[in-house]
Design a protein around this motif. Structure first.
Motif, PDB file in Angstrom:
ATOM      1  N   UNK B 235      -0.673  -1.401  -6.863  1.00  0.00           N
ATOM      2  CA  UNK B 235      -0.135  -2.158  -5.725  1.00  0.00           C
ATOM      3  C   UNK B 235       1.048  -1.438  -5.090  1.00  0.00           C
ATOM      4  N   UNK B 236       1.921  -0.856  -5.921  1.00  0.00           N
ATOM      5  CA  UNK B 236       3.095  -0.162  -5.380  1.00  0.00           C
ATOM      6  C   UNK B 236       2.676   1.059  -4.557  1.00  0.00           C
ATOM      7  N   UNK B 237       1.650   1.778  -5.049  1.00  0.00           N
ATOM      8  CA  UNK B 237       1.160   2.947  -4.296  1.00  0.00           C
ATOM      9  C   UNK B 237       0.600   2.476  -2.940  1.00  0.00           C
ATOM     10  N   UNK B 238      -0.142   1.349  -2.976  1.00  0.00           N
ATOM     11  CA  UNK B 238      -0.712   0.805  -1.736  1.00  0.00           C
ATOM     12  C   UNK B 238       0.391   0.415  -0.759  1.00  0.00           C
ATOM     13  N   UNK B 239       1.407  -0.296  -1.264  1.00  0.00           N
ATOM     14  CA  UNK B 239       2.513  -0.713  -0.383  1.00  0.00           C
ATOM     15  C   UNK B 239       3.268   0.504   0.147  1.00  0.00           C
ATOM     16  N   UNK B 240       3.406   1.517  -0.714  1.00  0.00           N
ATOM     17  CA  UNK B 240       4.081   2.741  -0.285  1.00  0.00           C
ATOM     18  C   UNK B 240       3.339   3.408   0.862  1.00  0.00           C
ATOM     19  N   UNK B 241       1.994   3.467   0.722  1.00  0.00           N
ATOM     20  CA  UNK B 241       1.172   4.077   1.779  1.00  0.00           C
ATOM     21  C   UNK B 241       1.298   3.268   3.060  1.00  0.00           C
ATOM     22  N   UNK B 242       1.291   1.940   2.928  1.00  0.00           N
ATOM     23  CA  UNK B 242       1.407   1.085   4.122  1.00  0.00           C
ATOM     24  C   UNK B 242       2.779   1.250   4.775  1.00  0.00           C
ATOM     25  N   UNK B 243       3.815   1.360   3.955  1.00  0.00           N
ATOM     26  CA  UNK B 243       5.163   1.563   4.486  1.00  0.00           C
ATOM     27  C   UNK B 243       5.236   2.903   5.229  1.00  0.00           C
ATOM     28  N   UNK B 244       4.613   3.924   4.622  1.00  0.00           N
ATOM     29  CA  UNK B 244       4.591   5.247   5.250  1.00  0.00           C
ATOM     30  C   UNK B 244       3.954   5.191   6.626  1.00  0.00           C
ATOM     31  N   UNK B 245       2.835   4.480   6.726  1.00  0.00           N
ATOM     32  CA  UNK B 245       2.151   4.359   8.017  1.00  0.00           C
ATOM     33  C   UNK B 245       3.007   3.577   9.025  1.00  0.00           C
ATOM     34  N   UNK B 246       3.727   2.554   8.507  1.00  0.00           N
ATOM     35  CA  UNK B 246       4.577   1.762   9.404  1.00  0.00           C
ATOM     36  C   UNK B 246       5.699   2.629   9.970  1.00  0.00           C
ATOM     37  N   UNK B 247       6.301   3.454   9.108  1.00  0.00           N
ATOM     38  CA  UNK B 247       7.359   4.364   9.565  1.00  0.00           C
ATOM     39  C   UNK B 247       6.791   5.313  10.619  1.00  0.00           C
ATOM     40  N   UNK B 248       5.599   5.828  10.340  1.00  0.00           N
ATOM     41  CA  UNK B 248       4.927   6.732  11.284  1.00  0.00           C
ATOM     42  C   UNK B 248       4.808   6.091  12.663  1.00  0.00           C
ATOM     43  N   UNK B 249       4.375   4.830  12.666  1.00  0.00           N
ATOM     44  CA  UNK B 249       4.193   4.114  13.931  1.00  0.00           C
ATOM     45  C   UNK B 249       5.502   3.884  14.662  1.00  0.00           C
TER      46      UNK B 249
END
Lengths: 281, 316
Positions: B235-249
């Motif tokens: 779950x933490x890896x998933x949230x990390x990936x989602x956070x990364x994409x949010x920062x990208x946006x």
């Protein structure tokens, strides 16, 4: 340590702002490697026979235009360059001005005739209910086109399209959130077995990996996907009409990379401060 | 020079041409509102408040008109009284299509009348919130929406989704052995059959362990706690990936704003005197372009405000 915790975060905003302004002003650009998802997106459009009817749904607003408008522009160039026929719809109320300006600029480049090569059906309220209606009966959803207010059956492209999704070869959505690609998959993709492509914002991109390639033939994820796609479209678009957009995107991606380095540095520094503080306390 | 001057021959002061060169008044508004919103990063201030109120007002006006046009004018007035509408079809004994089915115009009128009645009943919530009237259309909406979602979502996000995730790796025609893969001029690791199988195992283990983390009805034995820990990591890896994409946006939005404002630093947008043909516009011309001029004004006003506040405190 207290001085570190009292650090004013506005300095971070200022440094990030200056970094971005400086790099944008420098205007350096570099090509990017193309990912599998973008490759599939491009190939899915490219393999369609000339004259195929493609529905493009603009599901975005100004808040996401920075990411999605370049994809939308590239897609329209690609479709018209390959002599596809475009039925344009919108499920977000702020999207029509964008689609109108893009078509006004791009369609004349390819001598595309309104009503025969492309048609704008405009915004339809109702979110996923609207999508379901479009899938069930395009004529009921849009009794008239939006540009000249012509009746559905008076438009040659819509006549060829018929009433069902059966004559539409491909559905492409530029999706900023709800309603967007996940609703198109549920309401149209799954029900009518139509091939789907999507361009999405960075926030929505992680949701799409699981749908590829079975329910989604390809997708453009965020500004990265847009840049990669424009690199491919530049080879098929007329007389370098996409080159300027491509170079702008490439330059923006370089700035993005450095902004990310800065973010990573901040995360590392933040963690070091946190763990050191925890240890000492 | 800090920002590169670009060669745009001339820009009009005001233009409604969507395909032409952006006008100067548009550039001023663009830069002002962008910088006014960014000024909030320093602190709440009148520029930000103005931008916020203008945004809410314009947004409300635009959306009201859009929904009026597409939600009332077209489906009620045009549908009934417009060219080729239901009333005209009733006179000419024509047929009306609803949802892909051909029906008599009288039936179409009845159906649209029921829809209109339900809409009016829903609005009654404003006058009699606790009466039965708004509840009835609300119940219809919830029912229709639930049915629509249930069928579509079940098909796409359960049946097809799960089925495709567990597909036999042999059916994937893109998979290659290591020697076949590396023999190609350009290749991707995803097409290596071993990697494909590995990713499926990661998916399977990740899914089960993440689900296990949410089992609260059994005692946390060592085994359950161990699997749950793997689930937490997934779950933490998933949230990390989602956070990364949010920062990208978010950073993409910032870059787009700055890049667009850069285009308004061209001499054609300068508010100063136009340079003679072939002459370098100079630094003054650049300083009088909307992005720089407005930045300076906003910063100066905010600094002045801080100065006045400090003086006030000192005098008190």
């Amino acid at each position: 340590m207290a001085s570190v915790h009292d650090f004013d975060r506005r300095w971070i905003f200022l440094i990030m702002g200056l970094l971005v302004v400086g790099l944008v002003a420098a205007g350096i650009s570099a090509p990017m490697p193309v990912s599998e998802y973008v490759d599939s997106y491009f190939a899915t459009i490219d393999k369609l026979p000339e004259g195929s009817i493609v529905m493009v749904s603009a599901d975005f607003d100004p808040a996401s235009a920075a990411e999605l408008l370049p994809m939308y522009t590239g897609t329209i160039h690609h479709l018209l360059a390959k002599k596809m026929r475009i039925v344009n719809v919108c499920t977000w109320p702020a999207a029509p001005p964008y689609t109108a300006s893009r078509f006004a600029e791009i369609a004349p480049m390819y001598d595309a005739v309104y009503g025969e090569d492309w048609v704008e059906l405009g915004f339809l309220p109702g979110d996923d209910v609207a999508m379901g209606t479009i899938g069930q009966s395009l004529r009921s959803a849009y009794p008239r086109e939006t540009k000249n207010n012509m009746a559905y059956d008076d438009v040659p492209l819509l006549r060829d399209c018929g009433d069902s999704m059966g004559n539409i070869e491909l559905l492409i959505t530029m999706s900023a959130g709800y309603p967007g690609i996940l609703e198109w998959i549920a309401q149209v993709g799954g029900r009518y077995e139509i091939e789907l492509l999507a361009g999405t914002t960075a926030v929505q991109t992680p949701d799409l990996f699981a749908f590829y390639p079975s329910q989604l033939s390809g997708f453009l994820g965020a500004a990265t996907g847009a840049t990669q796609y424009l690199q491919l479209v530049d080879d098929v678009a007329i007389d370098g009409s996409v080159t300027a957009d491509k170079e702008t995107q490439q330059s923006r991606m370089l700035v993005q990379t450095w902004a990310h380095y800065f973010m990573i540095l901040l995360i590392i520094v933040g963690n070091v401060i946190y763990f050191t503080g925890r240890k000492s306390s | 020079m800090f920002l590169a001057l670009q060669d745009v021959a001339s820009a009009p002061w005001f233009s409604l041409d969507l395909t032409g060169t952006p006008d100067i008044s548009g550039a001023i508004l663009y830069c002002f509102f962008t910088l006014a919103v960014f000024s909030f990063l320093y602190k709440d201030n009148p520029f930000y408040k103005l931008a916020e109120h203008v945004f809410v007002g314009l947004g409300t006006a635009y959306f009201t008109l859009q929904y009026y046009d597409e939600g009332i004018l077209q489906p009620v007035y045009e549908y009934l009284f417009g060219e080729g509408g239901v009333i005209e079809k009733m006179e000419t004994s024509g047929i009306v299509e609803i949802g892909g089915y051909s029906v008599d115009p009288v039936m179409a009128l009845v159906f649209r009348g029921i829809a209109g009645l339900l809409a009016v009943m829903l609005v009654m919530r404003l006058f009699a919130p606790n009466s039965w009237m708004p509840r009835l259309p609300l119940a219809v909406m919830v029912g229709v929406y639930a049915a629509l979602k249930m069928t579509g979502e079940t098909q796409s996000k359960l049946v097809l989704f799960v089925g495709n995730m567990f597909k036999d790796p042999i059916t994937n025609s893109n998979l290659l052995s290591w020697s076949e893969l590396t023999a190609q001029p350009s290749w991707r690791i995803e097409n290596w059959e071993a990697f494909f199988v590995f990713s499926k195992i990661v998916f399977f283990v990740g899914l089960l362990s993440a689900l296990t983390h949410f089992i609260f009805t059994y005692r946390r034995t060592k085994v359950l706690a161990g699997i749950s820990k793997v689930g937490v990591i997934t779950l933490m890896i998933t949230f990390g990936a989602m956070f990364g994409f949010t920062v990208l946006g978010r950073i993409a939005l910032l870059i787009e704003r700055v890049d667009e404002m850069k285009s308004y630093t061209a001499s054609a947008y300068s508010l100063g005197p136009a340079p003679a043909a072939g002459q370098d516009p100079g630094v003054l011309s650049l300083m009088l372009t909307p992005p720089i001029l407005i930045s300076v004004i906003i910063i100066a006003v905010l600094a002045l405000g801080i100065g006045i506040k400090k003086d006030g405190r000192a005098n008190a």
